[in-house]
Design a protein around this motif. Structure first.
Motif, PDB file in Angstrom:
ATOM      1  N   MET A  95       0.854  -1.193   0.000  1.00 39.65           N
ATOM      2  CA  MET A  95       0.000   0.000   0.000  1.00 39.65           C
ATOM      3  C   MET A  95       0.889   1.241   0.000  1.00 39.65           C
ATOM      4  O   MET A  95       1.932   1.273   0.644  1.00 39.65           O
ATOM      5  N   ASP A  96       0.477   2.265  -0.752  1.00 40.79           N
ATOM      6  CA  ASP A  96       1.268   3.488  -0.878  1.00 40.79           C
ATOM      7  C   ASP A  96       1.360   4.224   0.450  1.00 40.79           C
ATOM      8  O   ASP A  96       0.508   4.099   1.322  1.00 40.79           O
ATOM      9  N   GLN A  97       2.413   5.018   0.578  1.00 43.49           N
ATOM     10  CA  GLN A  97       2.577   5.851   1.764  1.00 43.49           C
ATOM     11  C   GLN A  97       1.602   7.025   1.721  1.00 43.49           C
ATOM     12  O   GLN A  97       1.252   7.512   0.643  1.00 43.49           O
ATOM     13  N   PRO A  98       1.126   7.512   2.898  1.00 38.64           N
ATOM     14  CA  PRO A  98       0.273   8.704   2.926  1.00 38.64           C
ATOM     15  C   PRO A  98       0.961   9.872   2.237  1.00 38.64           C
ATOM     16  O   PRO A  98       2.182  10.041   2.322  1.00 38.64           O
ATOM     17  N   GLN A  99       0.162  10.685   1.546  1.00 37.55           N
ATOM     18  CA  GLN A  99       0.705  11.755   0.719  1.00 37.55           C
ATOM     19  C   GLN A  99       0.734  13.090   1.460  1.00 37.55           C
ATOM     20  O   GLN A  99       0.002  13.292   2.424  1.00 37.55           O
ATOM     21  N   GLU A 100       1.589  13.996   0.956  1.00 41.37           N
ATOM     22  CA  GLU A 100       1.679  15.346   1.513  1.00 41.37           C
ATOM     23  C   GLU A 100       0.380  16.103   1.254  1.00 41.37           C
ATOM     24  O   GLU A 100      -0.278  15.912   0.235  1.00 41.37           O
ATOM     25  N   LYS A 101       0.052  17.007   2.175  1.00 37.47           N
ATOM     26  CA  LYS A 101      -1.178  17.796   2.058  1.00 37.47           C
ATOM     27  C   LYS A 101      -0.915  19.127   1.333  1.00 37.47           C
ATOM     28  O   LYS A 101       0.129  19.758   1.513  1.00 37.47           O
ATOM     29  N   ILE A 102      -1.881  19.521   0.507  1.00 37.05           N
ATOM     30  CA  ILE A 102      -1.854  20.806  -0.191  1.00 37.05           C
ATOM     31  C   ILE A 102      -3.046  21.607   0.336  1.00 37.05           C
ATOM     32  O   ILE A 102      -4.186  21.129   0.295  1.00 37.05           O
ATOM     33  N   TYR A 103      -2.795  22.810   0.837  1.00 38.82           N
ATOM     34  CA  TYR A 103      -3.842  23.599   1.485  1.00 38.82           C
ATOM     35  C   TYR A 103      -4.441  24.623   0.513  1.00 38.82           C
ATOM     36  O   TYR A 103      -3.719  25.411  -0.098  1.00 38.82           O
ATOM     37  N   ILE A 104      -5.768  24.587   0.380  1.00 38.30           N
ATOM     38  CA  ILE A 104      -6.496  25.467  -0.535  1.00 38.30           C
ATOM     39  C   ILE A 104      -7.426  26.363   0.282  1.00 38.30           C
ATOM     40  O   ILE A 104      -8.207  25.857   1.103  1.00 38.30           O
ATOM     41  N   PRO A 105      -7.410  27.690   0.079  1.00 38.58           N
ATOM     42  CA  PRO A 105      -8.353  28.565   0.791  1.00 38.58           C
ATOM     43  C   PRO A 105      -9.796  28.173   0.499  1.00 38.58           C
ATOM     44  O   PRO A 105     -10.128  27.764  -0.626  1.00 38.58           O
ATOM     45  N   HIS A 106     -10.660  28.279   1.525  1.00 36.88           N
ATOM     46  CA  HIS A 106     -12.048  27.835   1.355  1.00 36.88           C
ATOM     47  C   HIS A 106     -12.770  28.617   0.267  1.00 36.88           C
ATOM     48  O   HIS A 106     -13.608  28.063  -0.448  1.00 36.88           O
ATOM     49  N   ALA A 107     -12.450  29.906   0.102  1.00 35.07           N
ATOM     50  CA  ALA A 107     -13.105  30.703  -0.937  1.00 35.07           C
ATOM     51  C   ALA A 107     -12.724  30.192  -2.327  1.00 35.07           C
ATOM     52  O   ALA A 107     -13.561  30.160  -3.250  1.00 35.07           O
ATOM     53  N   THR A 108     -11.467  29.775  -2.489  1.00 34.89           N
ATOM     54  CA  THR A 108     -11.018  29.204  -3.764  1.00 34.89           C
ATOM     55  C   THR A 108     -11.744  27.896  -4.046  1.00 34.89           C
ATOM     56  O   THR A 108     -12.207  27.652  -5.168  1.00 34.89           O
ATOM     57  N   ALA A 109     -11.855  27.048  -3.025  1.00 33.51           N
ATOM     58  CA  ALA A 109     -12.546  25.765  -3.183  1.00 33.51           C
ATOM     59  C   ALA A 109     -14.017  25.974  -3.537  1.00 33.51           C
ATOM     60  O   ALA A 109     -14.576  25.258  -4.388  1.00 33.51           O
ATOM     61  N   LYS A 110     -14.628  26.964  -2.923  1.00 32.99           N
ATOM     62  CA  LYS A 110     -16.049  27.237  -3.184  1.00 32.99           C
ATOM     63  C   LYS A 110     -16.263  27.749  -4.609  1.00 32.99           C
ATOM     64  O   LYS A 110     -17.156  27.280  -5.324  1.00 32.99           O
ATOM     65  N   ALA A 111     -15.445  28.715  -5.036  1.00 38.92           N
ATOM     66  CA  ALA A 111     -15.578  29.269  -6.390  1.00 38.92           C
ATOM     67  C   ALA A 111     -15.311  28.188  -7.439  1.00 38.92           C
ATOM     68  O   ALA A 111     -16.012  28.105  -8.456  1.00 38.92           O
ATOM     69  N   PHE A 112     -14.299  27.343  -7.186  1.00 38.39           N
ATOM     70  CA  PHE A 112     -13.985  26.250  -8.108  1.00 38.39           C
ATOM     71  C   PHE A 112     -15.163  25.284  -8.222  1.00 38.39           C
ATOM     72  O   PHE A 112     -15.575  24.907  -9.325  1.00 38.39           O
ATOM     73  N   THR A 113     -15.714  24.889  -7.081  1.00 36.29           N
ATOM     74  CA  THR A 113     -16.825  23.942  -7.073  1.00 36.29           C
ATOM     75  C   THR A 113     -18.031  24.497  -7.819  1.00 36.29           C
ATOM     76  O   THR A 113     -18.678  23.788  -8.605  1.00 36.29           O
TER      77      THR A 113
END
Length: 353
Positions: free
Chosen positions: A1-19
């Motif tokens: 099984m693969d190793q856990p991956q590094e996290k990338i942090y996205i601002p909530h406003a960016t995530a909302k507009a993208f969605t």
């Protein structure tokens, strides 16, 4: 099984507009896209990543396969002064539940209680957002939904009942509100999908593989069954969700709700929503003071050995919400890649370039 991956942090406003851009690019109205994006990002902010924006690829696949009507808007029928029904028209569950709770709140303001049944709906993500909608209006609430088969009934071995969450809430005064959002399984099925996506193992007591053995492999677990919490008690709660959400509403029940990851046919999910005016039996200030006292008694009670802090139901998620508003929402690269593929399909800006 693969190793856990590094996290990338996205601002909530960016995530909302993208969605929102992905949704409108797939034929969802701007009004409904905003409701859906708000709910998905709220789940991410509360740390319920299994029910957040990572659901977008599976939702969009259902639209492309023609089993979810992207352009549908829910319709409402008044049954009695305190009862209404929403027909989700096989659209997203978020606008259907939002419209249902909004009507329940209106009825509760006038009559003290409002009850709405929702039929022909779809997955509506994290139930706590519906509870929060009621809390924002100063209301207590009950929020039930049924879902696709994932649990055996107690003593059985086939998938029959859904991992269908029971949620409720009540406002407070100076302290945090009460928000309960729990599934009748040991863990939410979305957590297994998340572990598979991230190359992580799961605890041994979450699920059985196809041969009925405990497993820490998320892929093997998805080929088997989830386990109910508390044995027959969790199993009975799952049946209860089917009674109130499926049987009563006229939607699918008894194992016939379609998995949101299965793009072969409409899901036909049912919901059960209740709003209750909290000052029916005493003044609102008295009610809120009593809720504050309950909070203080719970978190201030004597701790068992090894416990540093006692949390109120919903409090950890509220703390996570406050933290992620500042730090952003954590994703792994595989999740970013899946979201960016959806952006490419409809020609909108990627969430991360």
């Amino acid at each position: 099984m693969d190793q856990p991956q590094e996290k990338i942090y996205i601002p909530h406003a960016t995530a909302k507009a993208f969605t929102q851009s992905i949704l409108t690019g797939n034929g969802v109205s701007p009004q409904n896209a905003k409701i859906i994006a708000d709910c998905l990002v709220l789940a991410d902010l509360r740390g319920v990543d299994t029910h957040g924006t990572n659901r977008i690829p599976s939702y969009m696949e259902r639209i492309r396969q023609g089993v979810l009507n992207a352009s549908a808007s829910p319709s409402l029928t008044q049954i009695t002064p305190v009862v209404a029904q929403v027909d989700g028209q096989n659209g997203f569950g978020f606008p259907a539940a939002q419209a249902g709770m909004a009507r329940a709140i209106e009825m509760a303001r006038e009559f003290g209680i409002g009850f709405v049944s929702v039929k022909h709906s779809n997955h509506f993500g994290m139930s706590a957002w519906v509870v929060q909608q009621a809390l924002d209006a100063g209301m207590m609430s009950l929020v039930f939904t049924n879902s696709s088969p994932a649990l055996p009934v107690w003593g059985g071995r086939e998938k029959l009942m859904g991992v269908s969450p029971l949620a409720c809430g009540a406002p407070a005064g100076k302290e945090r509100p009460f928000i309960l959002d729990m599934a009748p399984s040991v863990a939410a099925r979305g957590k297994i999908y998340k572990a598979k996506r991230r190359g992580e193992k799961i605890p041994n007591d979450w699920a059985l593989d196809a041969e009925g053995r405990q497993t820490d492999d998320p892929e093997a677990a998805l080929g088997g069954v989830m386990l109910p919490m508390g044995g027959p008690k969790g199993s009975a709660l799952a049946v209860m969700m089917d009674v109130f959400s499926g049987v009563l509403s006229g939607s699918a029940f008894a194992g016939h709700v379609t998995n949101p990851y299965d793009p072969s046919r409409p899901a036909d999910v049912g919901h059960f929503l209740v709003a209750i005016k909290p000052d029916l039996f005493m003044g609102l200030d008295d009610f809120k003071a009593r809720m504050d006292y309950l909070y203080q008694r719970v978190v201030g009670s004597e701790k068992m050995a090894g416990v540093d802090r006692i949390y109120y139901p919903g409090e950890i998620e509220q703390i996570t919400h406050d933290e992620r508003l500042k730090t952003g929402i954590p994703y792994v690269q595989a999740e970013i890649d899946a979201l960016n593929q959806e952006a490419e399909k409809v020609g909108v800006e990627k969430i991360v370039l």
